[in-house]
Write a protein that holds these residues in place. Structure first.
Motif, PDB file in Angstrom:
ATOM      1  N   UNK A  89     -14.905   1.833   9.471  1.00 23.97           N
ATOM      2  CA  UNK A  89     -14.530   0.906   8.716  1.00 23.97           C
ATOM      3  C   UNK A  89     -14.158   1.965   7.474  1.00 23.97           C
ATOM      4  N   UNK A  90     -14.969   3.159   7.372  1.00 18.60           N
ATOM      5  CA  UNK A  90     -14.407   3.841   6.115  1.00 18.60           C
ATOM      6  C   UNK A  90     -12.962   4.372   6.188  1.00 18.60           C
ATOM      7  N   UNK A  91     -12.424   4.611   7.458  1.00 23.72           N
ATOM      8  CA  UNK A  91     -11.052   5.119   7.606  1.00 23.72           C
ATOM      9  C   UNK A  91     -10.209   3.674   7.201  1.00 23.72           C
ATOM     10  N   UNK A  92     -10.617   2.656   7.558  1.00 22.07           N
ATOM     11  CA  UNK A  92      -9.854   1.421   7.262  1.00 22.07           C
ATOM     12  C   UNK A  92      -9.720   1.227   5.831  1.00 22.07           C
ATOM     13  N   UNK A  93     -10.929   1.609   5.192  1.00 18.64           N
ATOM     14  CA  UNK A  93     -10.966   1.423   3.678  1.00 18.64           C
ATOM     15  C   UNK A  93     -10.001   2.483   3.015  1.00 18.64           C
ATOM     16  N   UNK A  94      -9.992   3.753   3.678  1.00 16.11           N
ATOM     17  CA  UNK A  94      -9.138   4.656   3.070  1.00 16.11           C
ATOM     18  C   UNK A  94      -7.673   4.726   3.132  1.00 16.11           C
ATOM     19  N   UNK A  95      -7.340   4.021   4.198  1.00 17.79           N
ATOM     20  CA  UNK A  95      -5.857   3.379   4.283  1.00 17.79           C
ATOM     21  C   UNK A  95      -5.499   2.451   3.350  1.00 17.79           C
ATOM     22  N   UNK A  96      -6.318   1.021   3.431  1.00 18.33           N
ATOM     23  CA  UNK A  96      -6.055   0.273   2.500  1.00 18.33           C
ATOM     24  C   UNK A  96      -6.177   0.687   0.939  1.00 18.33           C
ATOM     25  N   UNK A  97      -6.760   1.686   0.570  1.00 20.67           N
ATOM     26  CA  UNK A  97      -7.020   2.085  -0.457  1.00 20.67           C
ATOM     27  C   UNK A  97      -5.435   2.652  -0.988  1.00 20.67           C
ATOM     28  N   UNK A  98      -4.865   3.309  -0.016  1.00 21.99           N
ATOM     29  CA  UNK A  98      -3.674   4.087  -0.156  1.00 21.99           C
ATOM     30  C   UNK A  98      -2.595   3.200  -0.486  1.00 21.99           C
ATOM     31  N   UNK A  99      -2.648   1.967   0.370  1.00 22.16           N
ATOM     32  CA  UNK A  99      -1.636   0.838   0.216  1.00 22.16           C
ATOM     33  C   UNK A  99      -1.559   0.038  -0.945  1.00 22.16           C
ATOM     34  N   UNK A 100      -3.003  -0.332  -1.363  1.00 16.85           N
ATOM     35  CA  UNK A 100      -3.053  -1.025  -2.768  1.00 16.85           C
ATOM     36  C   UNK A 100      -2.902  -0.038  -4.016  1.00 16.85           C
ATOM     37  N   UNK A 101      -3.061   1.104  -3.859  1.00 13.91           N
ATOM     38  CA  UNK A 101      -2.512   1.892  -5.215  1.00 13.91           C
ATOM     39  C   UNK A 101      -1.122   2.005  -5.321  1.00 13.91           C
ATOM     40  N   UNK A 102      -0.281   2.063  -4.204  1.00 14.44           N
ATOM     41  CA  UNK A 102       1.179   1.956  -4.407  1.00 14.44           C
ATOM     42  C   UNK A 102       1.738   0.541  -4.520  1.00 14.44           C
ATOM     43  N   UNK A 103       1.153  -0.532  -4.015  1.00 11.00           N
ATOM     44  CA  UNK A 103       1.672  -1.695  -4.038  1.00 11.00           C
ATOM     45  C   UNK A 103       2.135  -2.489  -5.421  1.00 11.00           C
ATOM     46  N   UNK A 104       1.292  -1.870  -6.412  1.00 11.03           N
ATOM     47  CA  UNK A 104       1.617  -2.615  -7.705  1.00 11.03           C
ATOM     48  C   UNK A 104       2.922  -2.371  -8.253  1.00 11.03           C
ATOM     49  N   UNK A 105       3.174  -0.744  -7.952  1.00 11.11           N
ATOM     50  CA  UNK A 105       4.413  -0.334  -8.262  1.00 11.11           C
ATOM     51  C   UNK A 105       5.667  -0.631  -7.404  1.00 11.11           C
ATOM     52  N   UNK A 106       5.438  -0.651  -6.344  1.00  9.98           N
ATOM     53  CA  UNK A 106       6.400  -1.134  -5.266  1.00  9.98           C
ATOM     54  C   UNK A 106       6.838  -2.408  -5.400  1.00  9.98           C
ATOM     55  N   UNK A 107       6.214  -3.447  -5.713  1.00  3.52           N
ATOM     56  CA  UNK A 107       6.651  -4.753  -5.720  1.00  3.52           C
ATOM     57  C   UNK A 107       7.249  -5.357  -6.993  1.00  3.52           C
ATOM     58  N   UNK A 108       7.572  -4.317  -7.907  1.00  2.00           N
ATOM     59  CA  UNK A 108       8.359  -4.389  -9.178  1.00  2.00           C
ATOM     60  C   UNK A 108       7.161  -4.994 -10.325  1.00  2.00           C
ATOM     61  N   UNK A 109       7.758  -5.376 -11.598  1.00  2.00           N
ATOM     62  CA  UNK A 109       6.936  -5.713 -12.547  1.00  2.00           C
ATOM     63  C   UNK A 109       6.285  -7.115 -12.593  1.00  2.00           C
ATOM     64  N   UNK A 110       6.858  -7.686 -11.560  1.00  2.00           N
ATOM     65  CA  UNK A 110       5.801  -9.119 -11.419  1.00  2.00           C
ATOM     66  C   UNK A 110       4.665  -8.890 -10.549  1.00  2.00           C
ATOM     67  N   UNK A 111       4.455  -7.697 -10.104  1.00  2.00           N
ATOM     68  CA  UNK A 111       3.001  -7.295  -9.325  1.00  2.00           C
ATOM     69  C   UNK A 111       2.822  -8.339  -8.335  1.00  2.00           C
TER      70      UNK A 111
END
Length: 519
Positions: A363-385
């Motif tokens: 599960x630590x690996x799952x959380x590691x990858x999930x963190x990578x996605x979430x840190x990038x997601x706010x930017x990638x989906x545009x200003x609407x977040x």
């Protein structure tokens, strides 16, 4: 970004403690009965949040009526707890007493230690912020006035012990704060020995809004008798906390209400928000900072007009406006284009993470990858977040809803995510798909992170296949992400990897392919 309830508390606590997020685990919850602090093996502070009931508010074993006066009092007590425990982190070193406390009675030696360390806390707060200390000292006076049973009243304490107590207090007041050398340690242990000999001068109990060490504290609620009249910045903070607390409670209840309407026919035991742990989030972020940087850089190469700052420079040229712009040497070139169609492409996505018991070992690996996605997601989906983060076992957990911002609250929930329970993947996909289907975005993606070793559902394979087809008919693209090739058995679009770097590369490749189909 607008401050949240947790934003304010985190800033007050860590600024007062003079520590960083990654140095101290601060946990806040309505589930805690009393404040507590532990210094080994790592500093951990638990602070109860005032809990709203139909009749009033409960805090640290006391009941407060739902009146403006008592509401101000309860938030004043909560704030006093935050400052008090933060000050302990700044000035207290309990390891000093480790050898001294051997072969002594715990009930008595803790009274001695608490007296010495609480005196240091009060001097620290007075020296760093007199406005805060003035308010907290008034709360303490009111507590002592209405809780005389907890205050020493014996003739011995008043006549014989008071001189010794005053003498020690005078010596302590001359001791420099934030000094942890050998000389300071000798002074502390000298006071401790004197106080232990004269234990009758010490109060039996600490105020209930201080840290409590007796695990057998009564769970019978007492009626509050403390009167508090806050002033200055302390009062302003109380008002803000009370407002944000209710505002966020109402927003969360609204989210839960909407999602619960979409859960019809599904098998989840509960829809909820997991506990927060901001300390764990920053540990994860520090461990994965290089990978986070990599995934951001790679995904930014995906061309999407919605993220292009030059979006306005598309369309058919209006020659008359163009000639005027050139002749007047105007910089407003974007205004010479006639828009023939909307150029902006809006997208939304949901990240759905399996946190069932079958993933516990990794599960630590799952959380590691999930963190990578979430840190990038706010930017990638545009200003609407417009993106959401959810996890599931037999419960469906909301870490970030689509309208919410990626703030400290979300990060703390991510840090607090734990593994355990059954795997309800088909139900989770259906619920996430229903939520995405109501979003007006052009592109809708659902990223499902699971090992797909089913537990908890009869006829799992058929149910999962039907769930995926139903969500795809809603116009949602589903991508499976896993830690083994087993993921491709269920998801036509999928990626898997044996380590986080491998997963990041494969995820970016899928994202590029899917995004490029629409631009």
């Amino acid at each position: 970004m607008q401050q949240t309830f947790l934003d304010i508390i985190y800033k007050l606590f860590y600024d007062t403690a003079q520590r960083d997020f990654k140095d101290v685990r601060l946990l806040l919850s309505e589930k805690f009965s009393f404040p507590s602090i532990e210094f080994e093996p790592k500093i951990e502070v638990k602070i109860p949040i005032p809990k709203k009931t139909k009749e009033g508010v409960i805090y640290s074993g006391y009941f407060f009526r739902d009146s403006s006066e008592e509401i101000a009092t309860v938030w004043g007590l909560f704030l006093a707890t935050v400052y008090h425990l933060a000050a302990h982190v700044a000035v207290s070193d309990y390891s000093v007493y480790k050898n001294w406390a051997k072969n002594k009675t715990p009930r008595i030696f803790w009274r001695v230690i608490d007296f010495i360390e609480d005196e240091a806390v009060e001097r620290y707060l007075l020296s760093t912020n007199s406005d805060i200390w003035n308010n907290i000292s008034e709360i303490k006076k009111s507590y002592e006035q209405y809780n005389q049973d907890d205050i020493i009243k014996s003739q011995y304490a008043l006549k014989m012990g008071s001189k010794k107590l005053n003498s020690i207090r005078q010596e302590m007041s001359n001791e420099p704060l934030l000094c942890f050398d050998k000389e300071h340690e000798n002074h502390i242990l000298g006071w401790a020995s004197e106080l232990y000999k004269n234990q009758k001068v010490l109060n039996e109990k600490s105020p209930f809004y201080y840290e409590q060490r007796n695990s057998n504290q009564s769970l019978i609620l007492k009626k509050n008798k403390i009167e508090s009249f806050p002033s200055g910045k302390f009062q302003g903070t109380i008002n803000k906390l009370n407002f944000l607390y209710h505002e966020e409670k109402d927003r969360i209840q609204d989210i839960l209400h909407k999602i619960r309407k979409q859960v019809k026919g599904l098998n989840f035991d509960e829809i909820w928000l997991p506990d927060e742990d901001i300390y764990e989030y920053f540990k994860l972020k520090e461990k994965n900072k290089k990978i986070i940087k990599k995934i951001r850089e790679q995904i930014r190469t995906v061309y999407n007009n919605s993220e292009d700052p030059q979006t306005n420079f598309y369309g058919e040229i209006d020659m008359e406006l163009a000639i005027q712009a050139i002749s007047s040497n105007s910089e407003k070139y974007a205004e010479v284009f006639n828009k023939t169609e909307e150029q902006r492409i809006e997208e939304t996505w949901a990240i759905l993470v399996d946190n069932s018991a079958s993933l516990r070992l990794r599960f630590e690996e799952v959380k590691d990858f999930m963190l990578c996605l979430t840190e990038a997601s706010d930017e990638l989906t545009g200003p609407s977040g417009s993106w959401g983060l959810y996890s599931y076992d037999q419960k469906f957990s909301i870490l970030k809803d689509h309208k919410g911002k990626y703030n400290q609250d979300v990060k703390a929930r991510l840090g607090g995510l734990r593994s355990g329970g059954l795997s309800y993947t088909p139900d989770a996909i259906l619920l996430a798909g229903r939520m995405l289907a109501t979003n007006p975005a052009d592109l809708k993606f659902l990223y499902v992170f699971t090992d797909d070793f089913p537990t908890g559902l009869w006829n799992y394979d058929q149910k999962l296949s039907l769930a995926i087809k139903e969500v795809e008919r809603m116009g949602v693209e589903i991508i499976g992400i896993g830690l083994s090739s087993n993921i491709s058995k269920y998801f036509s679009d999928s990626c898997w990897g044996t380590n986080i770097r491998d997963l990041v590369d494969k995820f970016v490749r899928i994202y590029r392919i899917k995004s490029s189909r629409f631009v």
